[in-house]
Design an enzyme around this catalytic site. Sequence first.
Site, PDB file in Angstrom:
ATOM      1  N   LYS A   4     -12.799  -4.809   8.683  1.00  0.00           N
ATOM      2  CA  LYS A   4     -12.517  -5.515   7.368  1.00  0.00           C
ATOM      3  C   LYS A   4     -13.091  -6.929   7.748  1.00  0.00           C
ATOM      4  O   LYS A   4     -14.130  -7.262   8.741  1.00  0.00           O
ATOM      5  CB  LYS A   4     -10.457  -6.116   7.833  1.00  0.00           C
ATOM      6  CG  LYS A   4     -10.765  -6.966   9.036  1.00  0.00           C
ATOM      7  CD  LYS A   4      -9.386  -7.365   8.712  1.00  0.00           C
ATOM      8  CE  LYS A   4      -9.208  -8.543   9.664  1.00  0.00           C
ATOM      9  NZ  LYS A   4      -7.421  -8.877   9.185  1.00  0.00           N
ATOM     10  N   HIS A  34      -8.262  -1.070   0.578  1.00  0.00           N
ATOM     11  CA  HIS A  34      -7.270  -3.042   0.612  1.00  0.00           C
ATOM     12  C   HIS A  34      -8.625  -3.622   0.679  1.00  0.00           C
ATOM     13  O   HIS A  34      -8.912  -3.982   1.301  1.00  0.00           O
ATOM     14  CB  HIS A  34      -6.564  -3.136   1.676  1.00  0.00           C
ATOM     15  CG  HIS A  34      -6.245  -2.021   2.253  1.00  0.00           C
ATOM     16  ND1 HIS A  34      -4.518  -1.592   2.252  1.00  0.00           N
ATOM     17  CD2 HIS A  34      -6.415  -0.656   2.967  1.00  0.00           C
ATOM     18  CE1 HIS A  34      -3.844  -0.503   3.264  1.00  0.00           C
ATOM     19  NE2 HIS A  34      -4.885   0.255   3.491  1.00  0.00           N
ATOM     20  N   HIS A  50      -5.441  -1.265  -4.163  1.00  0.00           N
ATOM     21  CA  HIS A  50      -6.341  -0.027  -3.268  1.00  0.00           C
ATOM     22  C   HIS A  50      -6.918   0.746  -4.292  1.00  0.00           C
ATOM     23  O   HIS A  50      -7.259   0.989  -5.067  1.00  0.00           O
ATOM     24  CB  HIS A  50      -4.930   0.251  -2.801  1.00  0.00           C
ATOM     25  CG  HIS A  50      -3.539  -0.411  -2.059  1.00  0.00           C
ATOM     26  ND1 HIS A  50      -2.808  -0.857  -2.675  1.00  0.00           N
ATOM     27  CD2 HIS A  50      -4.824  -0.940  -0.429  1.00  0.00           C
ATOM     28  CE1 HIS A  50      -2.588  -1.794  -1.576  1.00  0.00           C
ATOM     29  NE2 HIS A  50      -3.248  -1.732  -0.560  1.00  0.00           N
ATOM     30  N   ARG A 106       7.411 -10.355   4.694  1.00  0.00           N
ATOM     31  CA  ARG A 106       7.847 -10.847   6.461  1.00  0.00           C
ATOM     32  C   ARG A 106       7.761 -11.760   7.504  1.00  0.00           C
ATOM     33  O   ARG A 106       7.930 -13.130   7.562  1.00  0.00           O
ATOM     34  CB  ARG A 106       5.569 -10.474   6.705  1.00  0.00           C
ATOM     35  CG  ARG A 106       5.206  -9.748   5.558  1.00  0.00           C
ATOM     36  CD  ARG A 106       3.400  -9.916   6.729  1.00  0.00           C
ATOM     37  NE  ARG A 106       2.732  -9.149   5.783  1.00  0.00           N
ATOM     38  CZ  ARG A 106       1.454  -8.877   4.982  1.00  0.00           C
ATOM     39  NH1 ARG A 106       0.287  -9.592   6.330  1.00  0.00           N
ATOM     40  NH2 ARG A 106       0.855  -8.019   4.826  1.00  0.00           N
ATOM     41  N   CYS A 160       1.205  -1.272  -0.236  1.00  0.00           N
ATOM     42  CA  CYS A 160       0.064  -0.631  -0.167  1.00  0.00           C
ATOM     43  C   CYS A 160       0.927   1.326   0.207  1.00  0.00           C
ATOM     44  O   CYS A 160       0.477   2.534  -1.239  1.00  0.00           O
ATOM     45  CB  CYS A 160      -1.351   0.046   1.485  1.00  0.00           C
ATOM     46  SG  CYS A 160      -0.562  -1.041   2.618  1.00  0.00           S
ATOM     47  N   GLN A 196       0.224 -10.829  -2.595  1.00  0.00           N
ATOM     48  CA  GLN A 196      -0.781 -10.721  -2.110  1.00  0.00           C
ATOM     49  C   GLN A 196      -1.457 -10.071  -3.820  1.00  0.00           C
ATOM     50  O   GLN A 196      -0.648 -10.206  -4.546  1.00  0.00           O
ATOM     51  CB  GLN A 196      -0.608  -9.561  -1.409  1.00  0.00           C
ATOM     52  CG  GLN A 196      -0.306  -9.373  -0.377  1.00  0.00           C
ATOM     53  CD  GLN A 196      -0.488  -8.542   0.443  1.00  0.00           C
ATOM     54  OE1 GLN A 196      -0.324  -7.540   0.292  1.00  0.00           O
ATOM     55  NE2 GLN A 196      -0.692  -8.748   1.994  1.00  0.00           N
ATOM     56  N   ASP A 208      -3.456  -7.870  -4.712  1.00  0.00           N
ATOM     57  CA  ASP A 208      -3.252  -6.889  -3.886  1.00  0.00           C
ATOM     58  C   ASP A 208      -4.025  -5.701  -4.804  1.00  0.00           C
ATOM     59  O   ASP A 208      -4.076  -5.930  -5.813  1.00  0.00           O
ATOM     60  CB  ASP A 208      -2.276  -6.278  -3.414  1.00  0.00           C
ATOM     61  CG  ASP A 208      -1.776  -5.476  -2.191  1.00  0.00           C
ATOM     62  OD1 ASP A 208      -3.646  -5.566  -1.530  1.00  0.00           O
ATOM     63  OD2 ASP A 208      -1.921  -4.828  -1.178  1.00  0.00           O
TER      64      ASP A 208
END
Length: 647
Positions: free
Chosen positions: A473, A519, A389, A367, A338, A385, A387
Amino acid sequence: MIKITFPDQSVREYQEGVTGLEIAKSISNSLANEVLSISVDGETWDLTRAILGNASVKLYKWDDEEGKHAFWHSSAHLMAEALEAIYPGVKLGIGPSIENGFYYDIDLGDGKSISDADLPKIENKMVELARTKSPYSRRDIPKEEALSYFTQKGDPYKIELITDLTDGTISFYSQGNFTDLCRGPHLPDTSYIKAIKLLSIAGAYWRGNEKNKQLTRIYGVSFPKQKMLEEYLVMLEQAKLRDHRKLGKELELFTFSPRVGQGLPLWLPKGAKLRELLENFLKKVQKEYGYEQVITPHIGQKELYVTSGHYEKYGKDSFQPIKTPQDGEEFLLKPMNCPHHCEIYRSKPHSYKDLPIRMAEFGTVYRYEQSGELHGLTRVRGFTQDDAHLFCRADQIKEEFIKVIDIIFRIFKALDFKDYVAQISLRDPNNKEKYIGSDENWDKAESAIIEAAQEKGLKTTVELGEAAFYGPKLDFMVKDAIGRKWQLGTIQVDYNLPERFELEYMGADNQKHRPVMIHRAPFGSMERFVAVLIEHTAGKFPLWLAPDQVVIMPISEKFNDYGKKVLNFLNNSDIRTLLDDRNEKIGKKIRDNELKKIPYLLIIGEKEEADGSVSVRKQGDGDKGSMSLEEFASFINNEIGTQLKEI
RNA sequence: GCUGAUGUAGCUCAGGGGUAGAGCACUUCCUUGGUAAGGAAGAGGUCAUGGGUUCAAUUCCCAUCAUCAGCUCCA
């Protein structure tokens, strides 16, 4: 006489003080044999507890959660009794029933431990105790008496539990020589428990707190019939065959190497193909929904994550900053995409007319997960991910949220995922310091999620305190082969990052406004999603996703040349095809390729070569007869078309 | 990270204080076979790594690494 009302609203009269077991007997003996617990005016009770006034009741059997609960909870007490008999002086923590069985947390004393080898001994003792047919008897006692009982016994854990109890009365349950603090309910007596299997030993922190002492937890399962235990164990074995770690190896999808590092998956060609197909599929769907792909680097300056707040929150638990020859310069392996996407947003001014902007990236993040957490592909240290946004105006949040739910529905439908749970995670109202952002924004975001879920008719559970630190979330959770829950898709509202990155757009009022970020990742991560997909399909992927769709198997080497022609033809028709030209008999080739779970097997020999056909065999479904090459190609493309059209 | 267990051939596993075994896979040969395992021969292992005990360690002990079950954590 008292009036007892049954679930069908029928009413019968009984003597005051009648018990659940007596009520069951009055209906039928077979019911009395099967019933395990009862609810009285909505509260679950022992079958042997006297009912003193008019009440609505429901009888619970093995098939009811409440029935199993009483059964396994009683089994936990039985195990505790056995443990006290075998290990005198053992201190007991808690011993509840769980989804599939029960456990008890025990403290054997310093320096003492037990191992798997001790389990049969405990099992045998439990069976022996069960056969004594000791009744489970309940007793309500005052708090002081409860405390003095366990003080005398010397059990600090129970004392702590009792001290924390706020209820006026405390109940004890006893069977045989064993007495435990317990809310109940329990079975009438121990003889109900016919089959017992202790499954594993593990450490568990007292009261789930890492700072507390670690107790020994013994997991077990029990059944009213020996046969049910046997069936359960067979089921467990079969579930293990679906384990993605096992299938991933067998089907050559992915591997790990200690030389590369723990939790860093290596995708093999077939796994990479599968992943590529999934990514392309999602890209296509997202394009329809107005997403634009972006690409960002795998590292970013440490300052970027200081700005986003991730460094403060997770810096200590991450891969540590990468230094460069430049003094003081530090980069982080990106743990989140992000911040990079925020910088893309910042790269030019935006008008309210541009919003929403939907920025997607298959972004690989790193991570430093705790070593004990790593688990196949479901929990790794480097993962990608799916992902995106969404930068939008506050009034667009709900609509955008709904569209994301649509995308997730589409994907789950395409892959036949039915057994998922949607969970809304809100912040813990008692611990607001854990989170960043204003109360007002949190409230707005939480209600937008709840409304969007309601509008889509999504059945959700709500968990307080499970929100991310920057916002609430909506997560989609699924279970793996052995019942463990994993989070897949996630949608999260974020008022925080736009603030921290000072994101702006020009409103219709010619004033600067702050956009809201959403997200979202429908798969969650490619790694975890593929893992769950493997377990749900047992490696038998739908045709459109199978890394190899067809294998050609010549009857003998004489037909390998024709095999090559078929191979070329199918590959040119965009069908992923292999040729098994080994010097093996056809039975062997069929077996090997069935085990590889290739969807279609083609047998070719003299007859097929003569008329330009193939003999078709469907994986798991045997001989389908013969087709011409053209017929087969369009047959395959039709099946794929049908699968994808349903999506 | 914590507790417990495991680590032997590419895979699945047996074995055990005196430098290792099976099945499958692999290579070669025979066989050219019609819908879930044709036959023979061969090759393949610093018994996870590093220490220690011992005349001798793959085996026993310790540490490390990795894996497994669970706990805790999960942006």
